[in-house]
Design a protein around this motif. Sequence first.
Motif, mmCIF file in Angstrom:
data_model
loop_
_atom_site.group_PDB
_atom_site.id
_atom_site.type_symbol
_atom_site.label_atom_id
_atom_site.label_comp_id
_atom_site.label_asym_id
_atom_site.label_seq_id
_atom_site.Cartn_x
_atom_site.Cartn_y
_atom_site.Cartn_z
ATOM 1 N N GLU A 7 0.830 -1.209 0.000
ATOM 2 C CA GLU A 7 0.000 0.000 0.000
ATOM 3 C C GLU A 7 0.867 1.263 0.000
ATOM 4 N N ARG A 8 1.890 1.255 0.818
ATOM 5 C CA ARG A 8 2.792 2.406 0.898
ATOM 6 C C ARG A 8 3.568 2.575 -0.408
ATOM 7 N N TRP A 9 4.052 1.476 -0.982
ATOM 8 C CA TRP A 9 4.773 1.541 -2.244
ATOM 9 C C TRP A 9 3.879 2.066 -3.363
ATOM 10 N N ALA A 10 2.639 1.627 -3.395
ATOM 11 C CA ALA A 10 1.697 2.097 -4.419
ATOM 12 C C ALA A 10 1.470 3.601 -4.277
ATOM 13 N N LYS A 11 1.346 4.061 -3.037
ATOM 14 C CA LYS A 11 1.148 5.495 -2.795
ATOM 15 C C LYS A 11 2.372 6.285 -3.259
ATOM 16 N N LEU A 12 3.556 5.769 -2.985
ATOM 17 C CA LEU A 12 4.775 6.443 -3.430
ATOM 18 C C LEU A 12 4.870 6.502 -4.955
ATOM 19 N N CYS A 13 4.466 5.437 -5.613
ATOM 20 C CA CYS A 13 4.455 5.424 -7.086
ATOM 21 C C CYS A 13 3.489 6.484 -7.617
ATOM 22 N N HIS A 14 2.328 6.588 -6.989
ATOM 23 C CA HIS A 14 1.329 7.579 -7.394
ATOM 24 C C HIS A 14 1.886 9.000 -7.222
ATOM 25 N N GLN A 15 2.507 9.243 -6.092
ATOM 26 C CA GLN A 15 3.089 10.562 -5.839
ATOM 27 C C GLN A 15 4.198 10.880 -6.840
ATOM 28 N N GLN A 16 5.007 9.880 -7.151
ATOM 29 C CA GLN A 16 6.092 10.076 -8.113
ATOM 30 C C GLN A 16 5.519 10.423 -9.489
ATOM 31 N N ALA A 17 4.464 9.737 -9.902
ATOM 32 C CA ALA A 17 3.831 10.015 -11.193
ATOM 33 C C ALA A 17 3.314 11.454 -11.230
ATOM 34 N N GLU A 18 2.648 11.872 -10.164
ATOM 35 C CA GLU A 18 2.121 13.240 -10.121
ATOM 36 C C GLU A 18 3.237 14.272 -10.156
ATOM 37 N N LEU A 19 4.310 14.007 -9.431
ATOM 38 C CA LEU A 19 5.437 14.930 -9.404
ATOM 39 C C LEU A 19 6.060 15.086 -10.792
ATOM 40 N N LEU A 44 3.413 0.738 -12.622
ATOM 41 C CA LEU A 44 4.031 0.086 -11.476
ATOM 42 C C LEU A 44 3.101 0.127 -10.264
ATOM 43 N N GLU A 45 2.453 1.267 -10.059
ATOM 44 C CA GLU A 45 1.472 1.404 -8.971
ATOM 45 C C GLU A 45 0.365 0.361 -9.113
ATOM 46 N N GLU A 46 -0.128 0.194 -10.325
ATOM 47 C CA GLU A 46 -1.202 -0.771 -10.574
ATOM 48 C C GLU A 46 -0.731 -2.199 -10.301
ATOM 49 N N GLN A 47 0.461 -2.526 -10.751
ATOM 50 C CA GLN A 47 0.995 -3.868 -10.507
ATOM 51 C C GLN A 47 1.106 -4.146 -9.011
ATOM 52 N N ILE A 48 1.625 -3.188 -8.283
ATOM 53 C CA ILE A 48 1.780 -3.353 -6.838
ATOM 54 C C ILE A 48 0.422 -3.485 -6.165
ATOM 55 N N SER A 49 -0.525 -2.643 -6.563
ATOM 56 C CA SER A 49 -1.862 -2.664 -5.958
ATOM 57 C C SER A 49 -2.578 -3.990 -6.179
ATOM 58 N N LYS A 50 -2.309 -4.608 -7.324
ATOM 59 C CA LYS A 50 -2.962 -5.881 -7.639
ATOM 60 C C LYS A 50 -2.173 -7.082 -7.131
ATOM 61 N N GLY A 51 -1.047 -6.818 -6.456
ATOM 62 C CA GLY A 51 -0.255 -7.895 -5.899
ATOM 63 C C GLY A 51 0.485 -8.712 -6.926
ATOM 64 N N ARG A 52 0.720 -8.148 -8.081
ATOM 65 C CA ARG A 52 1.439 -8.866 -9.135
ATOM 66 C C ARG A 52 2.921 -8.934 -8.813
ATOM 67 N N SER A 53 3.526 -9.983 -9.285
ATOM 68 C CA SER A 53 4.959 -10.162 -9.118
ATOM 69 C C SER A 53 5.688 -9.117 -9.959
ATOM 70 N N LEU A 54 6.691 -8.498 -9.374
ATOM 71 C CA LEU A 54 7.446 -7.476 -10.083
ATOM 72 C C LEU A 54 8.736 -8.065 -10.610
#
Length: 60
Positions: A7-19, A44-54
């Motif tokens: 959840e935290r990683w997904a939020k960071l990805c979202h913030q990075q995209a906006e920035l 990347l945010e979507e992959q993390i949110s869906k629990g996909r393997s990175l």
Amino acid sequence: MFVSNAERWAKLCHQQAELIESLSESFPERRDNHINLGLSWRQLEEQISKGRSLKLRDIK
């Protein structure tokens, strides 16, 4: 690879995209680059949110 704090990683990805996308206000000549980078962070945010393997090859 399992991300223990997804959840935290997904939020960071979202913030990075906006920035990155907001940089187009200061550097309009790089808008296409900012859009592409922002989309990559959002994917990347979507992959993390869906629990996909990175895997590095999944990230463009």
